[in-house]
Design a protein around this motif. Structure first.
Motif, mmCIF file in Angstrom:
data_model
loop_
_atom_site.group_PDB
_atom_site.id
_atom_site.type_symbol
_atom_site.label_atom_id
_atom_site.label_comp_id
_atom_site.label_asym_id
_atom_site.label_seq_id
_atom_site.Cartn_x
_atom_site.Cartn_y
_atom_site.Cartn_z
ATOM 1 N N MET A 77 6.457 7.535 63.719
ATOM 2 C CA MET A 77 5.955 8.418 62.564
ATOM 3 C C MET A 77 7.148 9.497 62.649
ATOM 4 N N ARG A 78 7.586 10.169 61.700
ATOM 5 C CA ARG A 78 8.674 11.121 61.413
ATOM 6 C C ARG A 78 7.871 12.698 61.822
ATOM 7 N N ASP A 79 8.874 13.603 62.070
ATOM 8 C CA ASP A 79 8.761 14.783 62.295
ATOM 9 C C ASP A 79 8.855 15.738 60.805
ATOM 10 N N PRO A 80 7.598 15.878 60.260
ATOM 11 C CA PRO A 80 7.712 16.472 58.591
ATOM 12 C C PRO A 80 8.567 17.861 58.792
ATOM 13 N N ARG A 81 8.581 18.391 59.692
ATOM 14 C CA ARG A 81 9.248 19.839 59.699
ATOM 15 C C ARG A 81 10.720 20.006 59.356
ATOM 16 N N GLU A 82 11.265 18.608 59.199
ATOM 17 C CA GLU A 82 12.778 18.434 58.803
ATOM 18 C C GLU A 82 12.649 18.391 57.294
ATOM 19 N N GLU A 83 11.700 17.993 56.723
ATOM 20 C CA GLU A 83 11.631 17.570 55.093
ATOM 21 C C GLU A 83 10.691 18.703 54.370
ATOM 22 N N ILE A 84 10.596 19.867 55.086
ATOM 23 C CA ILE A 84 9.794 20.900 54.255
ATOM 24 C C ILE A 84 10.923 21.352 52.953
ATOM 25 N N PHE A 85 9.964 21.588 51.947
ATOM 26 C CA PHE A 85 10.943 21.868 50.931
ATOM 27 C C PHE A 85 10.632 23.269 50.483
ATOM 28 N N VAL A 86 11.631 24.247 50.346
ATOM 29 C CA VAL A 86 11.395 25.635 49.958
ATOM 30 C C VAL A 86 11.889 25.838 48.435
ATOM 31 N N GLN A 87 11.167 26.240 47.675
ATOM 32 C CA GLN A 87 11.257 26.479 46.463
ATOM 33 C C GLN A 87 11.372 28.014 46.126
ATOM 34 N N GLU A 88 12.397 28.675 45.506
ATOM 35 C CA GLU A 88 12.247 30.157 45.167
ATOM 36 C C GLU A 88 11.877 30.305 43.776
ATOM 37 N N ARG A 89 11.151 31.291 43.260
ATOM 38 C CA ARG A 89 10.622 31.624 42.145
ATOM 39 C C ARG A 89 10.742 33.119 42.000
ATOM 40 N N PRO A 90 10.612 33.702 40.737
ATOM 41 C CA PRO A 90 10.637 35.021 40.559
ATOM 42 C C PRO A 90 9.822 35.835 41.275
ATOM 43 N N TRP A 91 8.520 35.346 41.553
ATOM 44 C CA TRP A 91 7.735 36.157 42.145
ATOM 45 C C TRP A 91 7.705 35.724 43.756
ATOM 46 N N GLY A 92 8.825 35.074 44.227
ATOM 47 C CA GLY A 92 8.630 34.729 45.717
ATOM 48 C C GLY A 92 9.306 33.651 45.836
ATOM 49 N N GLN A 93 8.523 32.605 46.808
ATOM 50 C CA GLN A 93 8.811 31.190 47.123
ATOM 51 C C GLN A 93 7.411 30.503 47.563
ATOM 52 N N PHE A 94 7.576 29.193 47.631
ATOM 53 C CA PHE A 94 6.456 28.408 48.131
ATOM 54 C C PHE A 94 7.240 27.464 49.230
#
Length: 118
Positions: free
Chosen positions: A1-18
């Motif tokens: 089972m892989r460590d998912p921390r390496e695959e966290i996807f960050v997306q910038e938006r005009p209101w902030g990010q997710f």
């Protein structure tokens, strides 16, 4: 089972990010609240790994042989089969987001130590 921390996807938006922690996988998601002065059992799971993100804290975290004070925003990976625990040494409730990867069943918990004699 892989460590998912390496695959966290960050997306910038005009209101902030997710931050996207997982996509299209079989998972179980919880928010765990640990009351001041309490801790969960020292335990293992045979059929799942767990990703934790500390929401409030600090929360004392044990994974394997390491114990530390995890701060809000910190991301923790608990590999399948690893000994682990969370505790709240503070004076306010502490919360963690938990994403469990794999087959989820509360009966999968093997308690090595338990303050509540379960």
């Amino acid at each position: 089972m892989r460590d998912p921390r390496e695959e966290i996807f960050v997306q910038e938006r005009p209101w902030g990010q997710f931050e996207q922690f997982v996509s299209n996988e079989r998972v179980t998601v919880k928010i765990i609240t640990v009351q001041p002065g309490h801790r969960l059992s020292l335990q293992t799971h045979e059929h799942r790994g767990e990703f934790w993100q500390v929401l409030d804290g600090p929360i004392e975290v044990t994974v394997g042989e390491r114990t530390w004070s995890a701060q809000p925003g910190e991301k923790v990976w608990v590999p399948q089969g690893a000994v682990h625990r969370m505790a709240n040494r503070g004076d306010a409730p502490g919360r963690l987001l938990e994403v469990a990867f794999g087959d989820f069943d509360e009966a999968d918990i093997v308690r090595l130590e338990d303050d509540y004699a379960r």
